[in-house]
Structure formats: structure tokens, C-alpha cells
Design a protein around this motif. Structure first.
Motif, PDB file in Angstrom:
ATOM      1  N   LYS A   1       0.800  -1.230   0.000  1.00 50.63           N
ATOM      2  CA  LYS A   1       0.000   0.000   0.000  1.00 50.63           C
ATOM      3  C   LYS A   1       0.832   1.279   0.000  1.00 50.63           C
ATOM      4  O   LYS A   1       0.283   2.364   0.086  1.00 50.63           O
ATOM      5  CB  LYS A   1      -0.960   0.056   1.203  1.00 50.63           C
TER       6      LYS A   1
ATOM      7  N   THR B   1      -3.390  -6.944  -0.165  1.00 53.09           N
ATOM      8  CA  THR B   1      -2.504  -5.926   0.407  1.00 53.09           C
ATOM      9  C   THR B   1      -2.109  -6.351   1.815  1.00 53.09           C
ATOM     10  O   THR B   1      -2.804  -7.124   2.469  1.00 53.09           O
ATOM     11  CB  THR B   1      -3.203  -4.560   0.512  1.00 53.09           C
ATOM     12  N   ILE B   2      -0.989  -5.844   2.274  1.00 55.56           N
ATOM     13  CA  ILE B   2      -0.571  -6.067   3.663  1.00 55.56           C
ATOM     14  C   ILE B   2      -0.200  -4.711   4.257  1.00 55.56           C
ATOM     15  O   ILE B   2      -0.101  -3.717   3.538  1.00 55.56           O
ATOM     16  CB  ILE B   2       0.644  -7.015   3.757  1.00 55.56           C
ATOM     17  N   ASN B   3       0.021  -4.673   5.559  1.00 56.75           N
ATOM     18  CA  ASN B   3       0.498  -3.445   6.200  1.00 56.75           C
ATOM     19  C   ASN B   3       2.017  -3.482   6.240  1.00 56.75           C
ATOM     20  O   ASN B   3       2.603  -4.529   6.501  1.00 56.75           O
ATOM     21  CB  ASN B   3      -0.032  -3.342   7.631  1.00 56.75           C
TER      22      ASN B   3
ATOM     23  N   LYS C   1       4.057  -8.596  10.543  1.00 56.67           N
ATOM     24  CA  LYS C   1       5.041  -9.667  10.614  1.00 56.67           C
ATOM     25  C   LYS C   1       4.394 -10.995  10.245  1.00 56.67           C
ATOM     26  O   LYS C   1       5.042 -11.908   9.810  1.00 56.67           O
ATOM     27  CB  LYS C   1       5.606  -9.776  12.032  1.00 56.67           C
TER      28      LYS C   1
ATOM     29  N   GLN D   1       9.573 -16.529   3.098  1.00 54.38           N
ATOM     30  CA  GLN D   1       9.830 -17.627   4.031  1.00 54.38           C
ATOM     31  C   GLN D   1       8.512 -18.250   4.505  1.00 54.38           C
ATOM     32  O   GLN D   1       8.374 -19.473   4.527  1.00 54.38           O
ATOM     33  CB  GLN D   1      10.654 -17.087   5.208  1.00 54.38           C
ATOM     34  N   GLN D   2       7.551 -17.401   4.863  1.00 54.04           N
ATOM     35  CA  GLN D   2       6.282 -17.919   5.380  1.00 54.04           C
ATOM     36  C   GLN D   2       5.456 -18.596   4.287  1.00 54.04           C
ATOM     37  O   GLN D   2       4.728 -19.554   4.559  1.00 54.04           O
ATOM     38  CB  GLN D   2       5.481 -16.792   6.039  1.00 54.04           C
TER      39      GLN D   2
ATOM     40  N   LEU E   1      -1.442 -17.753  15.846  1.00 56.69           N
ATOM     41  CA  LEU E   1      -1.122 -16.340  16.038  1.00 56.69           C
ATOM     42  C   LEU E   1      -1.672 -15.865  17.386  1.00 56.69           C
ATOM     43  O   LEU E   1      -1.001 -15.170  18.149  1.00 56.69           O
ATOM     44  CB  LEU E   1      -1.731 -15.517  14.897  1.00 56.69           C
TER      45      LEU E   1
ATOM     46  N   ALA F   1      16.631  -6.469  10.924  1.00 56.66           N
ATOM     47  CA  ALA F   1      16.121  -7.742  11.403  1.00 56.66           C
ATOM     48  C   ALA F   1      17.243  -8.785  11.371  1.00 56.66           C
ATOM     49  O   ALA F   1      18.053  -8.807  10.461  1.00 56.66           O
ATOM     50  CB  ALA F   1      14.961  -8.193  10.523  1.00 56.66           C
TER      51      ALA F   1
ATOM     52  N   TYR G   1       8.566 -16.681  12.637  1.00 57.67           N
ATOM     53  CA  TYR G   1       8.854 -15.678  11.606  1.00 57.67           C
ATOM     54  C   TYR G   1      10.309 -15.700  11.156  1.00 57.67           C
ATOM     55  O   TYR G   1      10.692 -14.942  10.286  1.00 57.67           O
ATOM     56  CB  TYR G   1       8.476 -14.285  12.107  1.00 57.67           C
TER      57      TYR G   1
ATOM     58  N   ASN H   1      12.824 -14.356  12.060  1.00 62.56           N
ATOM     59  CA  ASN H   1      13.696 -13.217  12.313  1.00 62.56           C
ATOM     60  C   ASN H   1      13.184 -12.393  13.470  1.00 62.56           C
ATOM     61  O   ASN H   1      11.998 -12.434  13.801  1.00 62.56           O
ATOM     62  CB  ASN H   1      13.904 -12.371  11.057  1.00 62.56           C
TER      63      ASN H   1
ATOM     64  N   ASP I   1      13.768  -8.461  15.616  1.00 63.76           N
ATOM     65  CA  ASP I   1      14.374  -7.137  15.521  1.00 63.76           C
ATOM     66  C   ASP I   1      14.031  -6.336  16.762  1.00 63.76           C
ATOM     67  O   ASP I   1      13.122  -6.711  17.516  1.00 63.76           O
ATOM     68  CB  ASP I   1      13.940  -6.408  14.247  1.00 63.76           C
TER      69      ASP I   1
ATOM     70  N   GLN J   1      12.505  -3.713  17.263  1.00 66.93           N
ATOM     71  CA  GLN J   1      11.199  -3.062  17.342  1.00 66.93           C
ATOM     72  C   GLN J   1      10.049  -4.058  17.470  1.00 66.93           C
ATOM     73  O   GLN J   1       8.897  -3.652  17.493  1.00 66.93           O
ATOM     74  CB  GLN J   1      10.973  -2.215  16.085  1.00 66.93           C
ATOM     75  N   MET J   2      10.372  -5.356  17.518  1.00 68.65           N
ATOM     76  CA  MET J   2       9.317  -6.354  17.471  1.00 68.65           C
ATOM     77  C   MET J   2       8.353  -6.290  18.655  1.00 68.65           C
ATOM     78  O   MET J   2       7.220  -6.733  18.560  1.00 68.65           O
ATOM     79  CB  MET J   2       9.925  -7.760  17.395  1.00 68.65           C
TER      80      MET J   2
ATOM     81  N   MET K   1       4.538  -3.628  18.396  1.00 66.99           N
ATOM     82  CA  MET K   1       3.247  -4.052  17.826  1.00 66.99           C
ATOM     83  C   MET K   1       2.715  -5.282  18.551  1.00 66.99           C
ATOM     84  O   MET K   1       1.524  -5.369  18.855  1.00 66.99           O
ATOM     85  CB  MET K   1       3.433  -4.326  16.327  1.00 66.99           C
TER      86      MET K   1
ATOM     87  N   GLU L   1      -8.484 -11.940  13.269  1.00 67.44           N
ATOM     88  CA  GLU L   1      -7.585 -11.404  12.240  1.00 67.44           C
ATOM     89  C   GLU L   1      -7.491 -12.337  11.039  1.00 67.44           C
ATOM     90  O   GLU L   1      -7.541 -11.902   9.897  1.00 67.44           O
ATOM     91  CB  GLU L   1      -6.183 -11.183  12.825  1.00 67.44           C
TER      92      GLU L   1
ATOM     93  N   ALA M   1      -4.733  -5.915   4.925  1.00 65.36           N
ATOM     94  CA  ALA M   1      -4.433  -4.601   5.482  1.00 65.36           C
ATOM     95  C   ALA M   1      -5.508  -4.135   6.464  1.00 65.36           C
ATOM     96  O   ALA M   1      -5.269  -3.274   7.291  1.00 65.36           O
ATOM     97  CB  ALA M   1      -4.279  -3.592   4.350  1.00 65.36           C
TER      98      ALA M   1
ATOM     99  N   LYS N   1      -7.140  -6.150   8.612  1.00 64.94           N
ATOM    100  CA  LYS N   1      -7.396  -7.098   9.695  1.00 64.94           C
ATOM    101  C   LYS N   1      -7.338  -6.438  11.066  1.00 64.94           C
ATOM    102  O   LYS N   1      -8.121  -6.766  11.950  1.00 64.94           O
ATOM    103  CB  LYS N   1      -6.439  -8.287   9.621  1.00 64.94           C
ATOM    104  N   ASP N   2      -6.428  -5.466  11.240  1.00 63.30           N
ATOM    105  CA  ASP N   2      -6.341  -4.780  12.526  1.00 63.30           C
ATOM    106  C   ASP N   2      -7.609  -3.988  12.806  1.00 63.30           C
ATOM    107  O   ASP N   2      -8.057  -3.890  13.950  1.00 63.30           O
ATOM    108  CB  ASP N   2      -5.133  -3.837  12.553  1.00 63.30           C
TER     109      ASP N   2
END
Lengths: 406, 319
Positions: free
Chosen positions: A195, A222-224, A228, A259-260, B14, B138, B233, B235, B237, B239-240, B243, B274, B289, B291-292
Motif C-alpha cells: 500500500k 494488500t498487507i500493512n 510480521k 519464508q512464510q 497467532l 532484522a 517468523y 527473524n 528485531d 522493534q518487534m 506491535m 484477524e 491490510a 485485519k487490525d
């Protein structure tokens, strides 16, 4: 008393960590040229790129390459009577930070030209700032077509007279990828984008061309950019049964996405644009990324005779980071500014008065750069339309096909 | 049907990750009425602790399945738990305990400051240790042979081993926690403290120790979540935590903050919403996009019609 001591200690720690953060970023920057040469006038070439954060691998390559071009110009005395200096600013890949960086550079009376930025979204935000200051901005990496041709691509109109770029654009890159996949016999593709200006533009350019040439786009998702977890969207895409996934976006998401995808049993190649063409993509995507594809602007640096001098000089420059996907284009962007400065600075009394002349001269430059012939068309776009498809093989990007795309 | 089951599994695994982190918010809130906004960073520290343990083991890569699952993974979990628990205890001792009788806002601000300080500490110092990767980007998480990238294929449904690990970890942790809170002396001391700290102190309960234990328990679960995140995932980082912490906090509120069962249920519900929203809401609103948006819409609906959250507050009285 005890409580106060603890509070003081913690705030002290906080201040210390913030100060250190500042120092950490600054100490990583190389500085071009020696200090002011005897009696020479000063002109500065700026850079705006992400020097921290997820895209800093690409940003560091851009910074080093411009640094190299400026150093070489000073050493060879390309512009008699003038000393070039290099200033780099961090945009953190964010339009807001980019605007601050742009304002800082335009406020410096010695700045005559700027290389950058990396992200199209940042480019969009800072174009007007450089336009109003009359300073040339040459991007080595912005690939969104609307930056040069305006929002209405059917009736292209030059958006900003001071903006140029040395890379090809998404309206070339997307169709090029579509053609490549169709040539491979892949007829069903799902697209995913993040996006952002770059990702969305790229994915839609791809989808349009893919459909026009007889392909079938089985899903558009789309993804954000800060996501993750892609498991839900992958399951949805997998159910549509694509033979490949085209991703519009950058490697911090594309790597984990690949990867996912493979882990979820969607064993088809992921293809993307120049935003995923970086070793960091493979690092994040892991061993299952073999077979993933990316298009990138121009021919691979290693295969070009014209790039050899650049690669040698870069190697000798002692830079810690790789020149990355945009090093060659950043070097050419800096070169094109220097070529223009040869004209505009000749009779100028100071840097500020040469800005207008630099923009005019830039429109007319024509020389052989690291990436090949460098010249700009009436929109400020590069005249070159050479693109390459890269493929992940054995944990590294290998050039698969280079073509002059019509 | 396959797609439905697939999304249910995606959502549950999740959600299990959210739930593991959410329990830390809930336990701490239940006992001191503090929203520990630095809890997401405790989770991040757990992931980095596990990674560091792997580095200290000599970053073994090509190892047998037995060694990977029997020694490497347990050691990494242990290392992660250690780092998280120490972080949480130091946090409690130096950032929250001095402010315990201060106005509510003070520890909240302290928490936000801590969360930034921890992120910056990892960003700045981790990459500087010789041999350790640059933490500004990451970092690929170590491959655990026999687990990473492996999956079960049941008809049209793919179940990843990492998802089984996450769900299994939630089940084990929740059971142990239930036993700990209800059956041990310290657990009962925690419950007493959550009901009325002053009276509990008069009864001879070491309130400081009960509170520190709550922090430690939450941190241990967050560290397990950190390892699960790394496996899932591939990886990690610096900042993980942000969120993930936000989502876990939402899960805790959704389930009824202060309630351990609520945190588990809230996490799972959030994850499933989600995953399902991505597939079953038509048009562009169903894209990943959005889902949140749906997750938070559910939260708002629950809070409007059931302000105490899905399971209310049964474990503690004051929530």
C-alpha cells in the motif's frame, strides 16, 4: 530520597541512551574530501537516504557511492576553483523525516544539488521543497512514474522542473516482470502489495500488463508495512492456486513473506521489483528463497564494462557496506550533478547563484556513467530502459536475463 | 472447508502468541493495577536472550535433530527466560516500586520511557558486541533442525511445526500458571495481594516479593513467546515488541484485564478474528491490510456491551 535517586538514575540513563543514539548515527558517516582547500570556493552536494532503520543497507550503499563520486571530482579537479563537499541526511525511509532533511539541505546556502531519496513516498514529499528552493534533486532509486509525469499518466505533464532520476520506472519494471513470467509459461499470478506509493504502483503496473498479455491475476492482496504475520493472507492466496506471487514492496516484508509462503506449503516463486533486490532479502527469507525473482533497473554492475572503474574505486574506497542495488545509480546521479556543475559553476560567484544554472545544465547532460549512457528526457526520466531479472540461486542473487525493454 | 480450517489454525497459532504475552499484562495489572507498557520489550528481550544463548553455544548450525530439540531449543528458552525475568525484576525494582504510591500516571510514563530505553539499548549495544549481528536490521533467528520450516500436511491443511510449538507452549504455560496461582503458597500470596495489598501485608505476606513474582511470571511467558516468534517468523528485531505488545494488551483487555483465563481467550479470539477477516470479509475491506481494523472493531464492541471484557474479572477482585 531513595525514590528520587532512582528516578534521577533512570532519567539519566534515558538521556544517555538518546545522546548515544545521536552519536552512533553521526560517527558512521564518512566525510568527503579533505577540509577546505586553499582559497577555493565551496559547493556542496547533498544526499537524502535512509541511513538508519530497515532500509539502511540500501541507504549506506547510496551514501558511499555519492561520497566516492565527490571525492573523485575533487581529486581530479573537475571544477577548477571550486571545492566540492558532501553532506548526507537521514530520511529514515519516512516522508516526515525526509521533509526535515530536505529543509535542512535547502537552508544551506552552499548546496547546489542533492542525490536521493530511496523511497518514492519520500520523493513525493520532498519534491516541492527542492522545487521552491530551485535546487536540483536527482534520485537514483525512485521508481514511481507519477513523480516525473504527474498523477495522470495518460496525459503526462512534467511535475517538478528540478527533479530528475537515473533509474527506470515502475511503468517499465512491472510490465518487464509480467513479460518475463509469461515467457516462463506462468499464466496465473497473485499480487500482494504494501500500500505504499512504490509497492502499489509496481503491483498495479504489473497486473495491468500481465492481464493485457493474456495472463490471469487470481488474487490482489494488500498487507500493512509493519506486519510480521502473513499466514492468513498466504492461505487465502494459496487457495486461489497461483503459479507465482508478485510482490510490490521492499525486502523487510518480502523476505519474511517468502519464508512464510514456503513454510505454509505455497511453493511458488515470489517475484518483486528493485525494492527486494538486496542480499538482506535472502538473509530474511532463508534457504527456501531459492528460485525467487526480482527485477532491477539497468544491467548488473559486474557485467558492465562501464561499471568496472566504479567497482574498482568503490573497492579501494574502504567502505564497510556493499554498494547495494543503487550504488551505481547514486554514483551516476552524483556524476550528472557534477557534469552540470562544470557548466554552471564556471562563472558563478557563489553556490546559491549557480542553482538555477545547474538545473538547466542537468537537463542537457549526456555522458557515459557507470550504468551506461546517462541522459534525461523531457520529464526528467532517464533515457535508458535497460532492466535485469535476478534469481536467487544457492543463497545469492544471480542475473538471469538483461534486456533493453521497449 | 480446507481454507476455513487453515485460517482457524493460522488464527489460533497467532492468537497463542498474543495470549502468551497478554498473560504478562494481565498478571501484573491484576496485582498492582499497572499497565506495564514495557512488557512488549520484555518479550523482545526474551527473543534476544534466546538468540544470545545460541551465539554463546557457538552458533551451531548443522546439528542433529536430537541435539537441536533436546539441548539447543531448551537452552535457548532457558536463556530467553533468564534475560526476560532479570529485565522484568530490575524494571520492577527500579522503575515501578519507587513509584508505587505515586499517582497512577507516574508509573505509566515510567513504563513508556523504559520501553524506549530498552529498544534503544538493544539497537545500540547489541550490534557492537564483536561477532554479533547488526541489531539495527532484522536478525535471522537460528534454524532449529526438525522444527524450522517443517510442517504436517493433513488433506488440504498445512500445520507448521512452529504453530504446534506455539500452541503447545501456551497450553503448558497456562497449565503451570494455573497450578502455580492456585496451588502454591506464593500463588495464594499473589492472590491475597491483588485483593488488598495492605491487609495482606498485615497478615504477614511479603507483598514486595509477591509483586516481583508476578512480574517474573509474566516475563517468563513473554520469553517463551519470544522464542515462538523467532521460530514462526525466522527473524527478530529490536522493534518487534511494540506491535506485539499492543496486540497482547488488546487481547488482555478483550478477555478482561486482570483475568488470566481471559488473557488466553482474548488472545485466541483476536488471532482468529484477524485470520478470518482476511478471508471472509468481501471486497477490499477483507484485505489483510484491514485485519487490525476488524480486530479493534471487535474490541470496541465487546467494551461497549461488556465493559469488563469477555470473561470479566474472576481471578482478582479489583480489576
Amino acid at each position: 530520597m531513595n525514590r528520587r535517586l532512582a528516578a534521577a538514575g533512570i532519567s539519566g540513563l534515558l538521556i544517555a541512551s538518546l545522546t548515544l543514539a545521536g552519536c552512533g548515527q553521526r560517527s558512521a558517516e564518512p566525510t568527503a574530501g579533505a577540509t577546505q582547500g586553499g582559497g577555493k570556493k565551496i559547493a556542496k552536494i547533498g544526499l537524502i537516504a535512509p541511513l538508519s532503520g530497515g532500509l539502511s543497507a540500501m541507504g549506506a550503499g547510496m551514501r558511499n557511492s555519492v561520497d566516492l563520486a565527490v571525492k573523485q571530482a575533487n581529486e581530479s579537479g573537475a571544477i577548477p576553483g571550486w571545492e566540492l563537499q558532501f553532506v548526507s541526511e537521514d530520511d529514515q525511509a519516512s516522508p516526515d523525516a525526509g521533509k526535515n532533511a530536505a529543509t535542512k539541505l535547502t537552508g544551506d546556502k552552499d548546496v547546489v544539488g542533492v542525490v536521493g531519496p530511496l523511497n518514492s513516498s519520500v520523493g513525493q514529499a520532498i519534491q516541492p521543497i527542492f522545487e521552491s528552493a530551485g535546487i536540483a534533486l536527482v534520485s537514483p532509486a525512485n521508481t514511481n512514474p507519477s513523480l516525473t509525469k504527474g498523477a495522470d499518466l495518460a496525459n503526462p505533464k512534467r511535475a517538478y522542473t528540478t527533479y530528475f532520476r537515473t533509474c527506470t520506472t515502475d511503468d517499465v519494471q512491472g510490465p518487464f516482470a509480467a513479460k518475463y513470467l509469461l515467457d516462463q509459461g506462468i499464466k496465473q499470478v497473485a499480487t500482494i502489495n504494501d500500500k505504499k506509493a512504490y509497492g502499489q504502483g509496481l503491483a498495479s503496473a504489473f497486473a495491468t500488463a500481465f492481464k493485457a498479455s493474456g495472463g490471469d491475476v487470481v488474487g490482489e492482496e494488500t498487507i500493512n508495512p509493519d506486519d510480521k504475520d502473513f499466514s492468513a493472507v498466504i492461505s487465502k492466496v494459496k487457495a486461489a492456486g497461483p503459479a507465482a506471487v508478485y510482490y510490490g514492496g521492499e525486502y523487510p516484508q518480502a523476505g519474511p513473506l517468502s519464508q512464510q509462503m514456503k513454510a505454509a506449503g505455497l511453493n511458488v516463486p515470489l517475484m518483486g521489483g528493485d525494492g527486494i533486490f538486496d542480499p538482506a532479502f535472502i538473509e530474511l527469507a532463508g534457504a527456501t528463497s531459492n528460485g525467487d525473482l526480482a527485477t532491477s533497473v539497468g544491467a548488473p554492475a559486474e557485467s558492465l564494462a562501464s561499471a568496472k572503474a566504479f567497482l574498482d574505486a568503490y573497492g579501494k574506497g574502504g567502505y564497510k557496506e556493499s554498494y547495494g542495488a543503487y550504488g551505481m545509480y547514486s554514483y551516476d546521479a552524483a556524476q550528472s550533478i557534477i557534469e552540470a556543475l562544470k557548466v554552471s559553476l564556471k562563472d558563478a560567484k557563489d553556490a546559491t547563484s549557480a542553482r538555477k544554472g545547474t538545473v538547466e545544465a542537468l537537463g542537457k547532460v549526456s555522458f557515459n556513467g557507470a550504468s551506461g549512457a546517462v541522459a534525461f528526457n523531457e520529464f526528467g526520466d532517464s533515457k535508458a530502459r535497460v532492466l535485469t531479472v535476478y534469481k536467487v540461486e544457492g543463497g545469492a542473487w544471480k542475473a538471469d536475463k538483461t534486456e533493453d525493454f521497449k | 472447508m480446507d481454507l476455513f480450517i487453515q485460517q482457524l489454525i493460522n488464527g489460533l497459532s497467532l492468537g497463542a502468541l498474543y495470549a502468551l504475552i497478554a498473560v504478562g499484562y494481565t498478571v501484573v495489572y491484576g496485582i498492582v493495577q499497572l499497565i506495564n507498557f514495557a512488557h512488549g520489550e520484555v518479550f523482545m528481550m526474551g527473543a534476544f536472550g534466546a538468540y544470545t544463548t545460541w551465539m554463546l553455544m557457538g552458533s551451531p548450525t548443522k546439528v542433529s535433530v536430537g541435539f537441536a530439540l533436546g539441548i539447543m531449543l531448551p537452552a535457548m528458552i532457558l536463556g530467553g527466560v533468564l534475560v526476560s525475568v532479570v529485565t522484568a525484576l530490575l524494571m520492577e525494582r527500579f522503575a515501578y516500586r519507587p513509584l508505587r504510591n505515586a499517582p497512577r500516571l507516574a508509573p505509566l510514563i515510567s513504563a513508556i520511557g523504559l520501553s524506549i530505553a530498552l529498544q534503544e539499548a538493544v539497537r545500540l549495544f547489541y550490534g557492537r558486541i564483536p561477532g554479533f549481528p547488526d541489531s539495527r536490521r532484522a536478525i535471522p533467528f537460528p534454524v532449529i533442525e526438525g522444527l524450522t520450516g517443517r510442517s504436517l500436511q493433513l488433506g488440504g491443511v498445512t500445520i507448521q511445526f512452529s504453530a504446534i510449538f506455539t500452541l503447545g507452549a501456551l497450553f503448558v504455560c497456562a497449565t503451570v500458571l494455573w497450578w502455580f496461582v492456585n496451588k502454591t503458597r506464593m500463588g495464594r500470596a499473589m492472590q491475597a495481594t491483588s485483593q488488598d495489598a495492605d491487609t495482606a501485608r498485615l497478615m504477614g505476606i511479603n507483598v514486595d516479593r509477591a509483586i516481583a513474582t508476578a512480574f517474573a511470571v509474566g516475563a517468563a511467558l513473554a520469553a517463551v513467546a519470544g522464542v515462538a516468534h523467532g521460530l514462526r517468523y525466522n527473524n527478530i528485531d529490536f522493534q518487534m515488541g511494540f506491535m506485539a505488545g499492543m496486540k497482547a494488551f488488546t487481547a488482555a483487555v478483550l478477555g478482561g484485564i486482570g483475568n488470566i483465563n481471559g488473557a488466553v481467550v482474548g488472545g485466541l479470539v483476536l488471532g482468529v478474528v484477524e485470520a478470518m477477516a482476511t478471508t471472509y470479509i468481501p471486497g477490499q475491506f477483507g484485505s489483510s491490510a484491514w485485519k487490525d481494523v476488524w480486530a479493534f472493531a471487535i474490541l470496541i464492541l465487546v467494551l461497549v456491551f461488556r465493559p469488563q471484557g469477555l470473561l470479566g474479572a474472576k481471578v482478582v477482585d479489583r480489576a
